[in-house]
Structure formats: structure tokens, C-alpha cells
Design an enzyme around this catalytic site. Structure first.
Site, mmCIF file in Angstrom:
data_model
loop_
_atom_site.group_PDB
_atom_site.id
_atom_site.type_symbol
_atom_site.label_atom_id
_atom_site.label_comp_id
_atom_site.label_asym_id
_atom_site.label_seq_id
_atom_site.Cartn_x
_atom_site.Cartn_y
_atom_site.Cartn_z
ATOM 1 N N HIS A 113 -5.599 -6.986 0.889
ATOM 2 C CA HIS A 113 -4.759 -5.938 0.294
ATOM 3 C C HIS A 113 -3.322 -6.425 0.101
ATOM 4 O O HIS A 113 -2.739 -6.272 -0.978
ATOM 5 C CB HIS A 113 -4.790 -4.703 1.193
ATOM 6 C CG HIS A 113 -3.801 -3.650 0.821
ATOM 7 N ND1 HIS A 113 -4.106 -2.625 -0.045
ATOM 8 C CD2 HIS A 113 -2.516 -3.455 1.199
ATOM 9 C CE1 HIS A 113 -3.042 -1.856 -0.190
ATOM 10 N NE2 HIS A 113 -2.062 -2.334 0.563
ATOM 11 N N GLU A 114 -2.735 -7.011 1.148
ATOM 12 C CA GLU A 114 -1.351 -7.487 1.039
ATOM 13 C C GLU A 114 -1.231 -8.587 -0.012
ATOM 14 O O GLU A 114 -0.243 -8.657 -0.749
ATOM 15 C CB GLU A 114 -0.855 -7.986 2.397
ATOM 16 C CG GLU A 114 -0.685 -6.903 3.452
ATOM 17 C CD GLU A 114 0.306 -5.830 3.033
ATOM 18 O OE1 GLU A 114 1.238 -6.135 2.254
ATOM 19 O OE2 GLU A 114 0.138 -4.682 3.453
ATOM 20 N N HIS B 83 -0.716 -7.231 -3.423
ATOM 21 C CA HIS B 83 0.674 -6.968 -3.799
ATOM 22 C C HIS B 83 1.345 -8.251 -4.283
ATOM 23 O O HIS B 83 2.101 -8.247 -5.255
ATOM 24 C CB HIS B 83 1.431 -6.394 -2.611
ATOM 25 C CG HIS B 83 0.971 -5.033 -2.208
ATOM 26 N ND1 HIS B 83 0.879 -3.982 -3.081
ATOM 27 C CD2 HIS B 83 0.552 -4.551 -1.006
ATOM 28 C CE1 HIS B 83 0.448 -2.915 -2.445
ATOM 29 N NE2 HIS B 83 0.229 -3.234 -1.188
ATOM 30 N N HIS C 8 0.018 0.495 -5.677
ATOM 31 C CA HIS C 8 -0.973 1.422 -5.137
ATOM 32 C C HIS C 8 -1.536 2.349 -6.212
ATOM 33 O O HIS C 8 -0.783 2.872 -7.037
ATOM 34 C CB HIS C 8 -0.373 2.254 -4.009
ATOM 35 C CG HIS C 8 -0.041 1.428 -2.815
ATOM 36 N ND1 HIS C 8 1.190 1.449 -2.218
ATOM 37 C CD2 HIS C 8 -0.775 0.536 -2.111
ATOM 38 C CE1 HIS C 8 1.199 0.619 -1.193
ATOM 39 N NE2 HIS C 8 0.024 0.048 -1.119
#
EC number: 3.4.24.-
Length: 1019
Positions: A245-246, A249, A255
């Protein structure tokens, strides 16, 4: 909370968030909660001085939503404006919390009253959030309608895209080998499914750094540029899905729930949001995002879970809308990239429609349409990426491309690296098969283009990774095959490393996990000081502890990895580099006495009785000394007067072999408290400053008696330049230690006792019958003793990763298992979803569960309903803790089930070995199924005899409790015959007083069909 004091507000599965791609402005993703009160530093005069490379210092630093650069400029531009100008009069249900926190007045408050208030630094930042929140409609009950195409946010500023999809990275040195492996697995996941490539940073200006910042779990969205940028993997964030997930980014995702059209897909339930976290649910404006043609993705790894930042675990903050009349979609998964994530990343980075990333140790690929022929104007890219330290052999088995001069039209290019700027190994066309192509490292780039109308069949190629080989460079990395995943069975790799002349080879391990064995007989890593197997052995390593840094004596190092055909582990990762021995210089490194070389540096040390001066190179006479007496006294300098300031004294006490040294203090008074920051006494087993530390002492409290592990002790006293105290006086004496010679013959631990010794095994092993050797206990134990102690693997040290252990505890029939925890520390999670201990009320995991436990709070004592309890301990691949220790024992009494087969009941757990205990009170209820009664007969009965059975006795009741008719009170030799219940149950009560105790009783019970003659015979 401030940037320096993050706090995880939700459990990890509530930190789930799924994703949009950054719009031009810098945005930051966090999974933590921060108090808006603590951003005073954002009000400085020079916004240009902020370190945007550190997410903690950027404006974008709040929870899972953040400000961008334009917002920050807005803050400073309006710093001196009237607070009333920031839509103070605007009211909205979503801004109530902000108005209350900001201390804003009513709508009728005058400007002068407002301006007369002291404006706290950072309040404008809060008002900006409130202003943004106030522009949104309440989406809990309203749905916005729009004819626009569904948006999925993507950056419209090309400088935020990583050029060529290449993302250089570095990993900070404070992460464990397991954590590093998780980071690399997450990067491999992105590489496998997209054309984004993560490479170890060399000299690139812009790169990401895996670190642990105060913001916890956070990252910039997209490329910041101009230097390093942090991707913070904080406490409890080192899970595969969270790291993926990180990294989303970093790639450029934002999101999902902040999309402008999100209200068509989800409802935000604001009353369930934690106070102060409302800003995490703000929407982005339509003008902020551009569409990539991808629909709203409930399955994205970048989507919030239903209860993220919720006031309670079972309260929703985001509720997916039903699709037609079906069930609500699931959101917040942290398992893998969704198909939408993959498709959007490919569009963002303009990935070729043809080709893929190949990460297996062998494989093949071919031109599209092969062997029927490839289409015109085709563009394909294959990236082969194997484990560092391996090389790739590429073989073309078929080749039929349109041939042109210089292969101008249709061609295949093979490059020795991860991108199109790597060294060209060959440009191929025509129908001639090339020789096998071998990479110089672990990556190959293969690009196929067709631009002619004359088409051939295409090509077919196969590749294979080979480990080992000659490495001639000054720095690099080697890893076990398939790292960070488990290495493959039956592998043998030999690396021969050569660095520049005049240097040594340094080897430093980042991760190490190889099948454990006392002699490393199965899987191992062998390092030799030279260029062949005949050179001196530096070490043969296995197990889970990282080897110490290794240094050769020449510019060559030989390394061999071998695995057998059975158990496979995560393997190892190590960096090699050229190393200089500064101590070999003619000036001894500038040291006046001893020079000690360390990897990458060196240090000067002094002989016993001397100490370093302020220049850290010269030595001068000091207190302390070298002592060989068996007994004696050591005192602080100046004793019995106060010790002087700025003293550093070292005593080295040496006793004969097989002796241990004990140190007992008569007087102790040093400056300080338990911190021991100023003056202190440090005691170690051994003669060096790096020997085992027994303790660092200061203050007025005398240390306990300290006994060395061997025949040497190092005592170091230091005082600073201020306060002096009385000092210390200590007596030392020596005693023979049988364990010091050959470890007392013990395979693991030898424990010296007064006049003797005993052998003990490490946790996870049991003592052999010979009393000296140890054998692996395994992780499946069946415990039949009446009582005992169990503990997690490796307790009291950290338990290993990826472990599953079970204990089947069985105590005396008719008793219940009682478990009491004496130590408990397992990775925390609100639902114990990661590491945990499960207890079952029976002999296996199919029984009713008694509880699932994790965290650092000791669970209350647990009692099973029968004489069986089953325990299962599980640890995942990341965070490890100390584990647990628990004691189990039998608890008399309980509810027993009568069945057709005969079951036993005993008066006490030690029946047959010991008499029953005094002052006992036990009750059993034996229950049969409906339509059945209970038959009870005693095989052995011996209870203290007395005419009225007033001392020790057994009572039997025809029912569930003592209100039922009593069948009798018995002592002495017991009831004369079997007993039958009139109903479906019998209660037995056993009582003993505080004096005489006897053998006890052994009974047997079964269920029987009701027969009036039998069941009424008792009358």
C-alpha cells in the site's frame, strides 16, 4: 500528538486504505492519528526551508489525508489575515468538531471580539481543514448524481512520475532482516504486475528511503525530486500488504475514497468517525484529478476499510453502496494489488501492452503470435529479474524476424540491466540463432519491436538463473537463491569475490535464516579466506542469528551456499565491499598502544592500567590493574574519601581455568540513579569492553552478588567532571566451575551449582536420556504429566518467525486443565490477526475455543471443562516478541459426560503416587444423554475412616447439585456396590480436612438405559 510522538489509533486492519493516484500537488499517505494542536512549526516565516523530503516536516502530515504545497503557500500568504475571513460564519454538520476544537464563537461574534482573542500558532491550518470540510455535502444520506465519466485520480504533472518507471531505493540500517525481506517482497510484487522497477540506489539524486519516521506509516505520493524522500514503515506497519500500500503512494496512487465521485459508491458516516480525524474523509475537487478511464475500485489495495478511524471496531465510517440488489462490496483488503490497481499503474507509466516481468529461476517467452507470425508495429518488453548474486543465461531456440541492415526495422534488443539505457548485449534479427547470452548481474532487459510489413514467425527464448560465479568489483550484494522467499532445495552456489589490490573484502549480513543444526550439517553458508575451498575457513553458518561482520586478509573471499532436499528457509542477504586495514599502516593508525581495526573504520585502545586521553589515540596511566589473586578487595579511587572527577579505571581479574569469580559489595555510593548517565560502575564477564555485560550500576543501592561466566571479570569505573560521592568497596573470591571444561560435557547449557553442575537445553529442545545431550523437541508436544510448564519457542528470547506450535495437555481423568500465565508478550493486534495463542477446550483444534490471545497483558487463568486442553501458537513472517510462559496443573471437579464406554474419575491428580491432599473440596457432576442414567462403580476406595464420616468423606447426590436426594456419604472402604441415578445425572462431592490423608478413590462411570429395577435398587 506532535510529529515526534505518533500513536497508532486503530488496529492494522483498520489502517487499510485503497487508491487514487496523486494529482500534481505533493500529497502524503499516513496510517496514524495526529493532534492538530501540534503543528506550530508550520507557522515559521520561510516555507521554502521546510524539508519536504521528510514527511514529518512537510505540510502534508495529517492522518491519511494531507495538505499540498499550494495549501501550505496559502497558509503563509494569509498568515496575518483576520481569522474571520476564513469562512468563519459558515456552518455545516461536518465542521462542528473543528469549530469546537478551534474555539470559534457564534455567528454573531464581532470581528473585534474575534481579533481580540489570542490566535494560537497553527490555528489557520485547522481552519483550512475546516474550510475544505465545509464545502462538502453530508454524504451519509445523500447521493450526488453526475453524468460525468467515473474518475480515478491520476497525476497530471509529469515531474511526479518516476522517469522510465525506475524507482531507486535504500533501506535504513535499523530494520531487521525479516523486515528487509518484506520490503523486497512488496517491491517484487509491484515489479511483477506492472512495468515499475525498484532498484537499489547507487548515485541517483532522487530516491526513496525505507525508514522509521515519527509519522509512523507514511509516504509521499509520487516522485518528490531533488534528493531522497522517506517512505516510513513504523511500528506494526511491517506487513506485506501495508508495505505494498505505501509503495502504491510512492508509485503515484492516492486513496480511493477521496475521489470527487466517491458518494456514488460509498457513504461516509461522519458520526462514527473519531474526533479530530474528520479530515481523513475529505473529497478531492474535480479539477484536481484527471481520468484514466478506470472505474471505482472497491478491491483496490489503496482503499480504506469500513471501520478505519472509527469510534468503535464495529462501527462503520465508510459503507459501500450495494451494487444493484447484491451484497455490499468488500473494501480494505491488504493482500495484493487489485486488477484495477494494476491496470491504472500500467496506464500511468505507459507500460507496453506486450511483455511481462519474469522472476522465476527459469522460464520462457516468445513473440506475440508465435509461431503463426507477429503483427506489424508491435512493441514488447520483457524484464528478467532474479536474485542478486545470480546470473542469467538466455537461449533463443527459434528466430525468424524480418532481416534488415543493422536490424533497423524488426529487432530484439538484449540489455545487461534493468532498463533500456543498460549496456547493449545484442541486437538481433533474421533467422540466425545467436549464441547463449549471459548477464553480468541479476537482470536482463529484452525489447522487441516490429515496424515492417514483412513478417516472420517470431522467436522463442528460454532463460535460467545460475547462482555463484566470479565477481570482480569493489562492492555488491549476494543473496541466497530466490531470496527473500524461501531458497530452493538441493542448491549449491559458490561465489569468488575479488576487490581491488591493496584492499580487503568486507562482508556484512542484512538478513540470515538458514535451517538450524548444531553442526550446520544440512543447509549452510561457508566463508573462506581466499579464492578456493582449500583456503582457511572463516566460518560455517546456519540458524537464525546474523553472523558477525567478516573481513578477509587479502582482496579475495570464497563463499559457498548449500541446501539439502528437505527444509527450506528465507536464506540470507549480504553486502560485500572493499575494506582497508588502517591498523596496518606504519604509524599503527596513529594509536600510541593498540590499534583495533573495525569494518569501515578503526579505534585505539589501551593496555590494562592505561586509559585513552581526550585525543582518543594516546594512553596515560590510570587506576585499575591486572589482578590474578583468588581473593581480594577492589575500591574506587581515593577510598574511603570521595572519588575524583574525570576518572576511568579498569580492573581485569583473572582466576585459574575452571574457576568463576564472584563479586560482593560492602559499600556502594555513586552519583546518579537508575539511568547511570554520569558516574557508573560497569561489570563484564571477560576482559574486553565488548564482553558480556552483567550490569551498569550507579546511585546509592548496592548491586546483588555478581558471578562471572568464566574465569575473568572486567570492572570499569567512570566519573564525569562534576559531582563526586563516597565510591565503592567490593570483595571478590574465586570458586571452581565444573562447566568451564568442555562445557561439563553438556551439548547446550551447563549450569554450575555449588560442588556440582547440571545440563540444560535451550528452549525447543529436551534433554537426552544420557543427561548431557539435547534433542529437538519439535513443535508438537503431547503433555501427559499432571503439571508442568510450557513456553513459546526460544523463550525468553524472541520467538522465530513463521512458526506454528501445538501442545496437547492431558491431566488425570476427572480433572480439568488449569493454565496460568507467568509471562506474556506477543505481537499486538486488536483481533490478534497476526501472531497469537489459541486455547481450545478439548484434545484438538476442533474443540470449542477458549480464547485467542496476543499483546503484552497476561491473560487471566484459563480452566478447561475436561482433562484436555489444546494450545496452538502461530507467528507470521514479520514482528517477533518475547513470547509466553505458562504453567498448567489439574483442577479437581467439573462437568463430566457419561457415555456408553467406561470413563474414569480419580480423587486427585497424583492418585497412585501420593495420598490425596488435605483441605480439598471438589465437586463433579456426571451427566448422561436424555433417556439414559448414570452407573457409578468404584474400583479403589480408601478414605480416612470415621463412624459418621465427619472428617474426610465422599458424598453422592442423585441430581445436579446438593439439593437433590443424597445417595450416601462414604469413607473408609467406600460404598458396597455400584450406584445408579434415577435421572440423567449424579453429583459427587469430595471433602478432606487438614490432618490424615489416605490413598483416595478411583471410580468408573458409564451411561445406561433406564431400568426400573436397577435404578430403584438404591431404595
Amino acid at each position: 500528538m506532535s510529529c515526534g510522538s505518533p500513536q497508532v489509533m486503530m488496529t492494522l486492519w483498520t489502517l487499510t486504505c485503497v487508491g487514487l493516484i496523486l494529482l500534481g500537488a505533493i500529497r502524503l499517505s499516513l496510517g496514524l492519528d495526529y493532534d492538530l494542536e501540534s503543528f506550530d512549526y508550520l507557522m515559521e516565516d520561510n516555507p521554502e526551508e521546510f524539508d519536504y523530503k521528510d514527511p514529518c516536516k512537510a505540510a502534508a502530515y495529517w492522518g491519511d489525508i494531507a495538505l499540498d504545497e499550494d495549501d501550505l503557500k496559502w497558509i503563509f500568504k494569509n498568515k496575518s489575515n483576520d481569522l474571520r475571513n476564513t469562512r468563519h460564519n459558515q456552518t455545516h454538520p461536518t465542521t462542528d468538531n473543528f469549530s469546537e476544537k478551534l474555539g470559534t464563537g457564534s455567528q454573531n461574534e464581532t470581528s473585534s471580539n474575534l481579533n481580540s482573542k489570542k490566535v494560537k500558532k497553527g490555528s489557520r491550518l485547522k481552519l483550512l481543514i475546516a474550510e475544505k470540510a465545509a464545502t462538502e455535502t453530508n454524504s451519509t444520506f445523500q447521493v450526488q448524481t453526475s453524468n460525468d465519466r467515473v474518475r480515478r485520480a491520476a497525476t497530471s504533472r509529469t515531474e511526479r512520475i518516476w522517469p522510465g518507471g525506475i524507482i531507486p531505493y535504500a533501506i535504513a540500517g535499523n530494520f531487521t532482516g525479516t523486515q528487509r525481506a518484506i520490503f523486497k517482497q512488496a517491491m517484487r510484487h509491484w515489479k511483477k504486475h506492472t512495468c515499475v522497477t525498484f532498484v537499489e540506489r547507487t548515485d541517483e539524486e532522487s530516491f526513496i528511503v525505507f525508514t522509521y519516521r515519527p509519522c509512523g506509516c507514511c509516504s509521499y505520493v509520487g516522485r518528490r525530486g531533488g534528493g531522497p524522500q522517506a517512505i516510513s514503515i513504523g511500528k506494526n506497519c511491517d506487513k506485506f500488504g501495508i508495505v505494498v500500500h505505501e509503495l502504491g503512494h510512492v508509485v503515484g496512487f492516492w486513496h480511493e475514497h477521496t475521489r470527487p465521485d466517491r458518494d456514488e459508491h460509498v457513504s461516509i458516516i461522519r458520526e462514527n468517525i473519531q474526533p479530530g480525524q474528520e479530515y481523513n474523509f475529505l473529497k478531492m475537487e474535480p479539477g484536481e484529478v484527471s481520468s484514466l478511464g478506470e472505474t471505482y475500485d472497491f478491491d483496490s489495495i489503496m482503499h480504506y476499510a469500513r471501520n478505519t478511524f472509527s469510534r468503535g471496531v464495529f462501527l462503520d465510517t465508510i459503507l459501500p453502496r450495494r451494487i444493484d440488489t447484491s451484497v455490499r462490496p468488500t473494501i480494505g483488503q491488504r493482500i495484493r494489488l487489485s486488477q484495477g490497481d494494476i491496470a491504472q499503474a500500467k496506464k500511468l507509466y505507459k507500460c507496453p501492452a506486450c511483455g511481462e516481468t519474469l522472476q522465476d529461476s527459469s522460464g520462457n517467452f516468445s513473440a506475440p503470435g508465435y509461431p503463426s507470425g507477429y503483427p506489424s508495429y508491435t512493441h514488447c518488453i520483457w524484464r528478467i529479474s532474479v536474485t542478486p548474486g545470480e546470473k542469467i543465461i538466455l537461449n533463443f531456440t527459434t528466430m525468424d524476424l524480418f532481416k534488415s541492415r543493422l536490424c533497423w526495422y524488426d529487432y530484439i534488443e538484449i540489455r545487461d540491466g534493468y532498463w533500456r539505457k543498460a549496456a547493449l548485449l545484442g541486437r538481433l534479427c533474421g533467422d540466425k540463432l545467436p549464441d547463449p547470452i549471459i548477464s553480468s548481474d541479476s537482470k536482463l532487459w529484452i525489447e522487441f519491436r516490429s515496424s515492417s510489413n514483412i513478417l516472420g514467425k517470431g522467436f522463442f527464448a528460454a532463460y535460467e538463473a545460475i547462482c555463484g560465479g566470479d565477481i570482480k568489483k569493489d562492492s555488491g550484494q549476494i543473496q541466497s537463491p530466490n531470496y527473500p522467499d524461501d531458497y530452493r532445495p538441493a542448491k549449491e552456489c559458490i561465489w569468488k569475490i575479488t576487490v581491488s589490490e591493496g584492499f580487503l573484502v568486507g562482508l556484512s549480513f542484512q538478513a540470515f535464516e538458514i535451517e538450524r543444526h548444531d553442526n550446520c550439517a544440512y543447509d549452510y553458508l561457508e566463508v573462506r579466506d581466499g579464492f578456493s575451498e582449500d583456503h582457511a575457513l572463516i566460518g560455517r553458518f546456519c540458524g537464525y542469528e546474523k553472523p558477525e561482520d567478516i573481513k578477509s586478509t587479502s582482496n579475495k573471499l570464497w563463499i559457498k551456499f548449500a541446501s539439502d532436499g528437505s527444509i527450506n528457509k528465507a536464506g540470507f542477504s549480504a553486502n560485500f565491499f572493499k575494506e582497508m586495514d588502517e591498523c596496518s599502516r606504519p604509524d599503527n593508525g596513529g594509536c600510541s598502544q593498540r590499534c583495533v581495526n573495525t569494518l569501515g573504520s578503526y579505534k585505539c585502545v589501551c593496555e590494562p592500567g592505561f586509559e585513552l586521553t581526550a585525543d582518543k589515540k594516546s594512553c596515560e596511566a590510570a587506576c585499575g590493574g591486572f589482578i590474578t589473586q583468588l581473593n581480594g578487595t577492589i575500591t574506587s579511587p581515593g577510598w574511603p574519601k570521595e572519588y575524583p572527577t574525570n576518572k576511568n579505571c579498569v580492573w581485569q581479574v583473572v582466576a585459574p581455568a575452571q574457576y568463576r569469580i564472584s563479586l560482593q559489595f560492602e559499600v556502594f555510593e555513586l552519583e546518579g540513579n537508575d539511568v547511570c548517565k554520569y558516574d557508573y560502575l560497569e561489570i563484564r564477564s571477560g576482559l574486553s569492553s565488548e564482553s558480556k555485560l552483567h550490569g551498569k550500576f550507579c546511585g546509592p543501592e548496592k548491586p546483588e552478588v555478581i558471578t562471572s561466566q568464566g574465569n575473568t571479570v572486567r570492572i570499569e569505573f567512570k566519573s564525569d567532571n562534576t559531582v563526586s560521592k563516597k565510591g565503592f568497596k567490593a570483595n571478590f573470591f574465586s570458586d571452581k566451575d565444573e562447566c568451564s571444561k568442555d562445557n561439563g560435557g553438556c551439548q547446550h547449557d551447563c549450569v554450575n551449582t555449588f560442588g556440582s553442575y547440571i545440563c540444560q537445553c535451550k528452549n525447543g529442545f529436551i534433554l537426552h536420556e544420557n543427561g548431557h545431550d539435547c534433542k529437538e523437541a519439535g513443535c508438537e508436544q503431547k503433555l501427559l504429566n499432571a503439571e508442568g510448564t510450557i513456553s513459546s519457542p526460544n523463550w525468553p528470547e524472541k520467538y522465530p518467525s513463521r512458526k506454528e506450535c501445538t501442545w496437547d495437555i492431558s491431566v488425570t481423568a476427572g480433572h480439568r486443565v488449569k493454565l496460568v500465565f507467568t509471562d506474556f508478550e506477543i505481537e499486538q493486534h486488536q483481533e490478534c490477526a497476526y501472531d497469537h495463542l489459541e486455547l481450545y477446550d478439548g484434545p484438538n483444534g476442533k474443540a470449542a475455543i477458549l480464547g485467542r490471545f496476543c499483546g503484552s497483558k497476561e491473560p487471566s487463568p484459563v480452566v478447561a471443562s475436561t482433562n484436555n486442553m489444546f494450545l496452538r501458537f502461530y507467528s507470521d513472517a514479520s514482528v517477533q516478541r518475547k513470547g509466553f510462559q505458562a504453567k498448567y496443573s489439574p483442577e479437581c471437579g467439573g462437568r463430566l459426560k457419561a457415555e456408553i464406554q467406561t470413563n474414569d474419575i480419580y480423587s486427585h491428580a497424583q492418585f497412585g503416587d501420593n495420598n490425596y491432599p488435605v483441605q480439598s473440596n471438589c465437586e463433579w457432576v456426571i451427566v448422561a444423554e436424555d433417556g439414559y442414567g448414570v452407573e457409578l462403580i468404584f474400583q479403589t476406595f480408601e478414605i480416612e475412616e470415621e463412624s459418621d464420616c465427619g472428617y474426610d468423606y465422599m458424598e453422592v447426590y442423585d441430581g445436579y447439585d446438593s439439593t437433590a436426594p443424597r445417595l450416601g456419604r462414604y469413607c473408609g472402604s467406600g460404598p458396597p456396590e455400584e450406584m445408579y441415578s434415577a435421572g440423567d445425572s449424579i453429583m459427587i462431592r469430595f471433602h478432606t480436612d487438614d490432618t490424615i490423608n489416605k490413598k483416595g478413590f478411583h471410580g468408573q462411570y458409564t451411561s445406561t438405559k433406564f431400568q426400573d429395577a436397577l435404578h430403584m435398587r438404591r431404595k
